[in-house]
Design a protein around this motif. Structure first.
Motif, short mmCIF file in Angstrom:
data_model
loop_
_atom_site.label_atom_id
_atom_site.label_comp_id
_atom_site.label_asym_id
_atom_site.label_seq_id
_atom_site.Cartn_x
_atom_site.Cartn_y
_atom_site.Cartn_z
N LEU A 1 43.82 -31.02 -83.15
CA LEU A 1 44.22 -30.83 -81.95
C LEU A 1 42.72 -30.45 -80.52
O LEU A 1 41.95 -30.09 -80.58
N LYS A 2 43.70 -30.96 -79.56
CA LYS A 2 42.52 -30.96 -78.01
C LYS A 2 43.33 -29.93 -77.20
O LYS A 2 44.67 -29.32 -77.63
N PRO B 1 51.89 -27.21 -73.12
CA PRO B 1 50.81 -26.73 -74.42
C PRO B 1 51.05 -25.87 -74.99
O PRO B 1 51.44 -24.84 -74.89
N ARG C 1 49.10 -22.96 -84.14
CA ARG C 1 48.37 -23.75 -85.08
C ARG C 1 50.29 -24.44 -85.66
O ARG C 1 50.26 -25.60 -85.33
N ALA D 1 57.57 -25.52 -79.59
CA ALA D 1 57.01 -25.09 -78.11
C ALA D 1 57.98 -24.96 -76.88
O ALA D 1 57.61 -24.50 -76.35
N ASP E 1 46.66 -29.92 -76.91
CA ASP E 1 47.71 -29.33 -77.82
C ASP E 1 47.59 -27.64 -76.83
O ASP E 1 48.58 -26.98 -77.70
N SER F 1 52.88 -26.43 -82.98
CA SER F 1 52.83 -27.85 -82.58
C SER F 1 53.93 -28.80 -82.43
O SER F 1 54.28 -29.28 -81.86
#
Length: 270
Positions: A2-3, A75, A116, A124, A49, A119
Motif C-alpha cells: 500500500l502506497k 486515497p 486497508r 472509497a 492508497d 481499497s
C-alpha cells in the motif's frame, strides 16, 4: 504493498510518522508533502492508497485538500491532528480515521487496518462521502440540492441556467455556470469546482447533469462531470479509459462506461 503519502507542515512530525510506518511491511511511503498544494501534486503523481493528512496547515489546510480531490483519485484518508475532544468525537461520528498527536503505535496500527478495508472503489466512494459530510458539518456549509439547483434570475428564457443559486442558511451565493471547471460526487454529496472555489452540496449527479447544458458539460465518470472547455489534453489509459488534463493541473479519469463521450470533448480539444 500500500502506497502512503505523508502530509504535514512540520518536518519532525513527518519524520516521526515515517519511522513508525517502517514497521509495517505492506506500507511503502511514496511521497511526503509540506503543505496542501504539494499534497495535491503528490496524489496526482503517485496515486497513493493512504494519505496521512495533517488538519492544521498554513494556507491550504487539510479540509481544503479534501475539497480539491476527485473521487477517482481519492486515497483512504487518515487524519493526523491535535484537535480537541469535540473534534475527535466528530471524526468518530462520521466513521473517519484519525491519529492524535503524539501518535500512539497501537492507534496507528488500528487506523491502517481500517484503511486497508477501503481499497475498492465502492468503499472509497463511501469514504469520500463521509469526509465531505464531515467538512460540511464542521464548517457550517451544509447545503441542499433543492436550494443549489434554483437558477438565478435573468436567464432570458433560455433552457439552461447561466447561474446557480447556492443557498447556505440565510445567504445565497450565485455561481456563474461558465466558471464551473468540473464537478465530482460521492454518495449524497457533490463538489462544484468553480473559479478557484469549491461548493459542497447534497444531491445526485444525474439531477445536476440534467440541469446543465450538455453541449458544454460532459459526463466522464459515474462521479464526475467536466466542462469540456477546460480540457487541455487527453491521454489514453487501459481498457478504453482516458486521463483528462484540465486547466489548473487537475486530472480526471474518463471511465470506459463513458468512452463514447470522448468525441464530445475531443471536438473541442483538438
Amino acid at each position: 504493498m500500500l502506497k502512503a503519502l505523508i502530509v504535514d507542515d512540520e518536518q519532525l512530525a513527518r519524520r516521526g510518522l515515517e519511522i513508525r510506518l517502517a514497521k509495517f511491511q505492506d506500507i511503502e511511503i511514496c511521497a511526503q508533502s509540506r503543505n496542501g498544494r504539494e499534497a495535491l501534486e503528490a496524489v496526482r503523481e503517485h496515486a497513493p492508497d493512504i494519505m496521512f493528512l495533517d488538519v492544521q496547515m498554513p494556507g491550504m489546510d487539510g479540509f481544503d485538500v479534501l475539497r480539491s480531490l476527485s473521487t477517482s483519485n481519492m486515497p483512504a484518508v487518515i487524519f493526523v491532528t491535535a484537535y480537541d475532544e469535540f473534534a475527535l468525537k466528530a471524526f468518530d461520528a462520521n466513521a473517519l480515521d484519525y491519529l492524535l498527536k503524539p501518535i500512539n503505535d497501537d492507534r496507528l496500527a488500528a487506523a491502517i487496518e481500517r484503511a486497508r478495508l477501503d481499497s475498492d472503489e465502492k468503499r472509497a466512494n463511501e469514504h469520500r462521502s463521509k469526509l465531505l459530510k464531515f467538512v460540511c458539518d464542521l464548517t457550517g456549509q451544509e447545503l441542499t440540492l433543492e436550494a443549489a439547483l434554483q437558477a438565478a434570475s435573468g436567464n432570458g428564457g433560455q433552457s439552461y441556467p447561466k447561474r446557480l443559486a447556492i443557498r447556505d442558511g440565510a445567504e445565497t451565493t450565485c455561481v456563474n455556470v461558465d466558471e464551473i471547471d468540473w464537478i465530482d460526487a460521492a454518495g449524497d454529496y457533490m463538489c462544484v469546482h468553480a473559479d478557484g472555489q469549491t461548493h459542497v452540496l447534497r444531491g445526485t449527479m444525474q439531477h445536476l447533469e440534467e440541469l446543465l447544458d450538455p453541449g458544454v458539460f460532459v459526463r466522464v465518470h459515474r462521479s464526475a462531470i467536466v466542462n469540456r472547455n477546460r480540457v487541455k489534453s487527453m491521454r489514453p489509459h487501459r481498457n478504453g479509459e482516458y486521463f483528462l488534463s484540465l486547466d489548473g493541473d487537475t486530472e480526471l479519469k474518463l471511465s470506459r462506461k463513458y468512452k463514447n463521450n470522448i468525441e464530445r470533448i475531443a471536438h473541442r480539444s483538438t
